[in-house]
Design a protein around this motif. Structure first.
Motif, PDB file in Angstrom:
ATOM      1  N   ARG A 184       0.842  -1.091   0.072  1.00 21.91           N
ATOM      2  CA  ARG A 184      -0.130  -0.067  -0.050  1.00 21.91           C
ATOM      3  C   ARG A 184       0.963   1.156   0.004  1.00 21.91           C
ATOM      4  O   ARG A 184       0.620   2.263  -0.510  1.00 21.91           O
ATOM      5  CB  ARG A 184      -0.937   0.131   1.192  1.00 21.91           C
ATOM      6  CG  ARG A 184      -1.978   1.230   1.215  1.00 21.91           C
ATOM      7  CD  ARG A 184      -2.591   1.136   2.585  1.00 21.91           C
ATOM      8  NE  ARG A 184      -3.506   2.355   2.483  1.00 21.91           N
ATOM      9  CZ  ARG A 184      -3.541   3.689   2.484  1.00 21.91           C
ATOM     10  NH1 ARG A 184      -2.298   4.115   2.512  1.00 21.91           N
ATOM     11  NH2 ARG A 184      -4.546   4.515   2.321  1.00 21.91           N
ATOM     12  N   THR A 185       1.968   1.292   0.753  1.00 21.39           N
ATOM     13  CA  THR A 185       2.739   2.194   0.846  1.00 21.39           C
ATOM     14  C   THR A 185       3.468   2.714  -0.641  1.00 21.39           C
ATOM     15  O   THR A 185       3.542   3.785  -1.129  1.00 21.39           O
ATOM     16  CB  THR A 185       3.977   2.328   1.723  1.00 21.39           C
ATOM     17  OG1 THR A 185       3.403   1.996   3.199  1.00 21.39           O
ATOM     18  CG2 THR A 185       4.979   3.317   1.756  1.00 21.39           C
ATOM     19  N   ARG A 186       3.838   1.553  -1.171  1.00 20.55           N
ATOM     20  CA  ARG A 186       4.445   1.709  -2.733  1.00 20.55           C
ATOM     21  C   ARG A 186       3.443   2.135  -3.633  1.00 20.55           C
ATOM     22  O   ARG A 186       3.745   2.959  -4.563  1.00 20.55           O
ATOM     23  CB  ARG A 186       4.913   0.269  -3.278  1.00 20.55           C
ATOM     24  CG  ARG A 186       5.738   0.299  -4.535  1.00 20.55           C
ATOM     25  CD  ARG A 186       6.241  -1.064  -4.913  1.00 20.55           C
ATOM     26  NE  ARG A 186       5.114  -2.047  -5.197  1.00 20.55           N
ATOM     27  CZ  ARG A 186       4.779  -3.141  -4.690  1.00 20.55           C
ATOM     28  NH1 ARG A 186       5.436  -3.258  -3.382  1.00 20.55           N
ATOM     29  NH2 ARG A 186       3.699  -3.892  -4.938  1.00 20.55           N
ATOM     30  N   VAL A 187       2.020   1.615  -3.681  1.00 19.98           N
ATOM     31  CA  VAL A 187       1.235   2.258  -4.426  1.00 19.98           C
ATOM     32  C   VAL A 187       0.864   3.375  -4.247  1.00 19.98           C
ATOM     33  O   VAL A 187       0.422   4.283  -4.875  1.00 19.98           O
ATOM     34  CB  VAL A 187      -0.380   1.421  -4.315  1.00 19.98           C
ATOM     35  CG1 VAL A 187      -1.476   2.048  -5.055  1.00 19.98           C
ATOM     36  CG2 VAL A 187       0.169  -0.271  -4.962  1.00 19.98           C
ATOM     37  N   THR A 188       0.770   3.989  -2.852  1.00 22.91           N
ATOM     38  CA  THR A 188       0.398   5.497  -2.735  1.00 22.91           C
ATOM     39  C   THR A 188       1.631   6.251  -3.027  1.00 22.91           C
ATOM     40  O   THR A 188       1.369   7.155  -3.649  1.00 22.91           O
ATOM     41  CB  THR A 188       0.452   5.633  -1.073  1.00 22.91           C
ATOM     42  OG1 THR A 188      -0.619   4.700  -0.597  1.00 22.91           O
ATOM     43  CG2 THR A 188       0.170   6.921  -0.523  1.00 22.91           C
ATOM     44  N   ASP A 189       2.748   5.754  -3.141  1.00 21.04           N
ATOM     45  CA  ASP A 189       3.871   6.629  -3.830  1.00 21.04           C
ATOM     46  C   ASP A 189       3.650   6.589  -5.170  1.00 21.04           C
ATOM     47  O   ASP A 189       4.002   8.063  -5.624  1.00 21.04           O
ATOM     48  CB  ASP A 189       5.053   6.027  -3.395  1.00 21.04           C
ATOM     49  CG  ASP A 189       5.347   6.158  -1.880  1.00 21.04           C
ATOM     50  OD1 ASP A 189       5.027   6.790  -1.228  1.00 21.04           O
ATOM     51  OD2 ASP A 189       6.558   5.364  -1.400  1.00 21.04           O
TER      52      ASP A 189
ATOM     53  N   GLU B  10      -5.564   3.913  -7.916  1.00 18.37           N
ATOM     54  CA  GLU B  10      -6.384   4.106  -6.836  1.00 18.37           C
ATOM     55  C   GLU B  10      -7.426   2.979  -6.302  1.00 18.37           C
ATOM     56  O   GLU B  10      -7.594   2.823  -5.107  1.00 18.37           O
ATOM     57  CB  GLU B  10      -7.243   5.574  -6.978  1.00 18.37           C
ATOM     58  CG  GLU B  10      -6.655   6.753  -7.006  1.00 18.37           C
ATOM     59  CD  GLU B  10      -7.223   8.052  -7.699  1.00 18.37           C
ATOM     60  OE1 GLU B  10      -8.130   7.626  -8.418  1.00 18.37           O
ATOM     61  OE2 GLU B  10      -6.883   8.903  -7.326  1.00 18.37           O
ATOM     62  N   ARG B  11      -7.738   2.349  -7.648  1.00 20.32           N
ATOM     63  CA  ARG B  11      -8.765   1.000  -7.256  1.00 20.32           C
ATOM     64  C   ARG B  11      -7.749  -0.014  -6.378  1.00 20.32           C
ATOM     65  O   ARG B  11      -8.145  -0.576  -5.303  1.00 20.32           O
ATOM     66  CB  ARG B  11      -9.270   0.351  -8.398  1.00 20.32           C
ATOM     67  CG  ARG B  11     -10.358   1.282  -9.057  1.00 20.32           C
ATOM     68  CD  ARG B  11     -11.005   0.325 -10.194  1.00 20.32           C
ATOM     69  NE  ARG B  11     -10.287  -0.369 -10.964  1.00 20.32           N
ATOM     70  CZ  ARG B  11     -10.133   0.275 -12.263  1.00 20.32           C
ATOM     71  NH1 ARG B  11     -10.357   1.529 -12.460  1.00 20.32           N
ATOM     72  NH2 ARG B  11      -9.348  -0.464 -12.919  1.00 20.32           N
TER      73      ARG B  11
ATOM     74  N   ASP C  41      -7.379   1.191  -2.930  1.00 19.98           N
ATOM     75  CA  ASP C  41      -8.858   0.915  -2.080  1.00 19.98           C
ATOM     76  C   ASP C  41      -9.003  -0.583  -1.872  1.00 19.98           C
ATOM     77  O   ASP C  41      -9.262  -1.194  -0.690  1.00 19.98           O
ATOM     78  CB  ASP C  41      -9.931   1.417  -3.145  1.00 19.98           C
ATOM     79  CG  ASP C  41     -10.055   2.744  -3.065  1.00 19.98           C
ATOM     80  OD1 ASP C  41      -9.268   3.424  -2.389  1.00 19.98           O
ATOM     81  OD2 ASP C  41     -10.747   3.407  -4.086  1.00 19.98           O
ATOM     82  N   ASP C  42      -8.702  -1.487  -2.790  1.00 22.13           N
ATOM     83  CA  ASP C  42      -8.625  -3.081  -2.443  1.00 22.13           C
ATOM     84  C   ASP C  42      -7.764  -3.289  -1.316  1.00 22.13           C
ATOM     85  O   ASP C  42      -7.996  -4.050  -0.617  1.00 22.13           O
ATOM     86  CB  ASP C  42      -8.239  -3.621  -4.009  1.00 22.13           C
ATOM     87  CG  ASP C  42      -8.469  -5.312  -3.635  1.00 22.13           C
ATOM     88  OD1 ASP C  42      -9.376  -5.688  -3.673  1.00 22.13           O
ATOM     89  OD2 ASP C  42      -7.400  -5.685  -3.879  1.00 22.13           O
ATOM     90  N   LEU C  43      -6.472  -2.820  -1.419  1.00 19.24           N
ATOM     91  CA  LEU C  43      -5.610  -3.059  -0.207  1.00 19.24           C
ATOM     92  C   LEU C  43      -6.136  -2.667   1.112  1.00 19.24           C
ATOM     93  O   LEU C  43      -6.212  -3.360   2.044  1.00 19.24           O
ATOM     94  CB  LEU C  43      -4.002  -2.360  -0.522  1.00 19.24           C
ATOM     95  CG  LEU C  43      -3.451  -2.991  -1.509  1.00 19.24           C
ATOM     96  CD1 LEU C  43      -2.185  -2.169  -1.880  1.00 19.24           C
ATOM     97  CD2 LEU C  43      -2.989  -4.334  -1.410  1.00 19.24           C
TER      98      LEU C  43
END
Length: 658
Positions: free
Chosen positions: A179-184, A460-461, A464-466
């Motif tokens: 999630r941290t990686r996806v947020t970045d 973003e999806r 949200d899934d994470l």
């Protein structure tokens, strides 16, 4: 335990009244008992045992006899506001009972409360019977085993859930890192999109100036953006379905391996086992009936020896008293059913043979019970295997159906993808035709913005899934405390069930040893130092299995005149010592199984082998553990008992003394 005994006495009415009609040797009588000890005082053959049988009948025992010259009889007990009634009727040579007695199941009382001469617990010591089997007979070990299996299944289910929670908890760090990686990545895409949008906006300023000329181009560009978004979503859906199929196919392999290790079960094997179990149950029931009949026959013959007066003809006024006739002809007994005279030693021999036969039947029934347990366990294992096989097969079918549904969705999505791809190609061709030198690069800018918007939307999806997965795991982890508490409760229940049999055995041994020690100290049996039960464990074979089973070994220690201790055997005990030992063993069973909560009476008979002074001490000792203690004694023995006990001297006229 003492507090429970006190409560049982407080809840017991102060008085009980018994009405008797044609029981044993009694024609008709009415007797009242006060709470505490009541002594039935009289000479031999004065219907004291018959009165005890009448009490047993009203309480629910089948070990009673109908008067020989009567077709029906009755025993009725008034206890407080309640009345309990039992009728006996002679039909086709057998005795049929009816009514509403005190007990629905008299087994506990027959073993540990109705301590007449033929009582099995009382005689077990002298005969060298299996003391452990007798004390554990009222315990439904099959039901305990079934509870244990049920608890084990429940505990395994919770253990599986907790293991799943541990596995889910182990996934949280990876999910948080992802999630941290996806947020970045989202932040980077937002910056890139902002820059691309700014460039496009600058271009659109010029476009606005010529909107009337280039409105069609703008329309096509918007259509292209939307179509590309639809195309990316379809591709994403196809990828998700493929990942799901891969996971399902992996699970399918595991399920197939599990299915291969199971068996659907052989119907013929199940039918054979069920038939064998039914046959063994019938054999066990038949043996139980035979054991009961043998016990009744033993009791009948013993009553012949004990109640002689009730079966002899009435004497004329000038004749000798009936008791003198008995003394004069003590070597024969007249049967009250057929009228023939039988030698006393012949009856005694018959009784011993019947006891031996009964013991053999008990051992045979024990063997059948062990075989029954083994076959039931085998059948249970087969049925559980079959159930698991069917469940696994259903899961395999469900996986196949799910894979097929997802493949159909992939096929439909693939068709959508091809259609959208064609639309994108057509739109790009149209835009190429519409584009002029003034709009050079606009298409590329739109493509870049569209791609960035789609990537951002997908990330973003993904985030949200994470978030949903992590929230779901955390919700599940909140269940851990409840599950652990439930597992602790089940573990405690399992421990209690597994140790219940051991605890009953240990309590029985402890009770016997404690009361035996107390009574030996009170009764002062010369050189008899100690009698106790040593509980040991040994391997025994039950069917084809070896199991650990407890054994109760009776130990006796005496001392010589010089004070040296030595171990002795039951055969060397005096008759008085054996009687006391048997009574203490019955008392141990009475206390361990809380019989005082089941029936308020204890009955004692045939204590002649014990001297009067010791009988008095024994009565006082037993009275402290029983709400109603009724004791049949000879006149000389009754005189030694404390005067504050109730005494009944004339049973036929039912006059309560003193």
């Amino acid at each position: 335990m003492k507090s429970e005994l006190d409560r049982a006495e407080r809840d017991t009415p102060e008085q009980a009244t018994l009405f008797v009609d044609n029981i044993g040797g009694i024609d008709e009588t009415e007797v009242s008992f006060q709470r505490g000890a009541t002594v039935l005082s009289g000479r031999n053959a004065t219907n004291r045992t018959s009165l005890l049988q009448a009490i047993m009948a009203a309480l629910g025992s089948d070990q009673v006899s109908l008067k020989a010259d009567a077709e029906e009889g009755q025993a009725e007990l008034e206890l407080g506001d309640e009345t309990y009634r039992r009728t006996l009727q002679r039909r086709n040579g057998t005795i049929v009972t009816d009514g509403e007695p005190y007990l629905d199941d008299p087994e506990l009382a027959d073993l540990f409360a109705f301590l007449l001469e033929s009582n099995e617990a009382r005689r077990a010591v002298a005969r060298g019977d299996d003391l452990r089997e007798l004390i554990m007979r009222p315990v439904d070990t099959d039901a305990i085993k079934a509870e244990i299996e049920q608890c084990q299944r429940r505990k395994q289910e919770i253990d599986d859930q907790l293991a799943e929670l541990d596995e889910l908890e182990g996934k949280l760090p990876d999910l948080e890192a992802k999630r941290t990686r996806v947020t970045d990545e989202i932040e980077t895409l937002e910056e890139e999109l902002e820059e691309a949008q700014a460039e496009l906006d600058e271009t659109n300023v010029d476009v606005d100036e010529r909107r009337e000329e280039q409105s069609e181009l703008e329309t096509k560009l918007e259509e292209l953006r939307e179509t590309r978004s639809d195309l990316e979503r379809v591709r994403d859906r196809i990828e998700t379905e493929r990942e799901s199929i891969d996971a399902l196919e992996e699970e399918r392999e595991e399920v197939e391996e599990r299915l291969d290790s199971l068996s659907s079960g052989d119907e013929s094997e199940v039918s054979r086992l069920e038939a064998e179990i039914e046959t063994l149950q019938d054999e066990k029931a038949a043996l139980s009936d035979e054991i009961s009949q043998l016990q009744s026959t033993i009791q009948f013959n013993e009553q012949l020896l004990d109640e002689q007066e009730s079966v002899l003809p009435e004497a004329d006024e000038d004749d000798e008293p009936v008791t003198d006739q008995l003394l004069a002809d003590s070597e024969t007994v007249t049967c009250w059913t057929c009228g023939s005279s039988v030698a006393r030693d012949q009856i005694e021999t018959t009784i011993e043979q019947l006891r031996t036969a009964r013991q053999e039947r008990l051992e045979e029934r024990s063997g059948i019970s062990a075989e029954l347990d083994e076959k039931r366990e085998t059948l249970s294992t087969i049925n559980e295997n079959r159930t698991e096989y069917r469940q696994t097969q259903r899961r395999l079918d469900s996986i196949d159906d799910e894979i097929e549904r997802r493949r159909e969705r992939i096929e439909a999505s693939t068709a959508d993808r091809e259609e959208l791809t064609d639309e994108v190609d057509e739109l790009e061709d149209t835009i190429d035709d519409l584009e002029t030198d003034d709009y050079s690069g606009v298409l590329d800018q739109h493509k870049e913005v569209n791609q960035l918007e789609f990537k951002l939307e997908r990330k973003e999806r993904e985030r949200d899934d994470l978030d949903d997965r992590m929230a779901s795991i955390e919700d599940r982890l909140d269940e851990r405390e409840t599950l652990e508490a439930r597992r602790d409760d089940i573990t405690d229940e399992l421990t209690d069930l597994r140790t219940r049999i051991d605890q009953i055995e240990a309590d029985a041994v402890e009770a016997f040893n404690e009361h035996m020690e107390n009574l030996l100290e009170v009764l002062e049996y010369g050189n008899l130092d100690r009698i106790w039960i040593d509980r040991t464990t040994q391997e025994v074979r039950e069917g084809r299995r070896k199991v650990s089973r407890s054994s109760f070994d009776l130990k006796i220690v005496r001392s010589t005149d010089e004070g040296a201790a030595y171990e002795d055997t039951i055969d060397h005990l005096s008759e008085s010592e054996r009687e006391v030992t048997g009574l203490v063993f019955a008392l141990a069973g009475y206390l361990v199984h809380d019989v005082y909560e089941t029936v308020p009476f204890m009955l004692l008979d045939s204590l002649e082998a014990i001297d009067s002074e010791r009988i008095a001490m024994l009565v006082d000792y037993f009275e402290s553990y029983v709400p109603y203690l009724v004791v049949a004694l000879l006149d000389e023995d009754a005189q030694a008992v404390e005067v504050d006990h109730g005494v009944i001297t004339e049973i036929d006229s039912a006059s309560a003394a003193q």
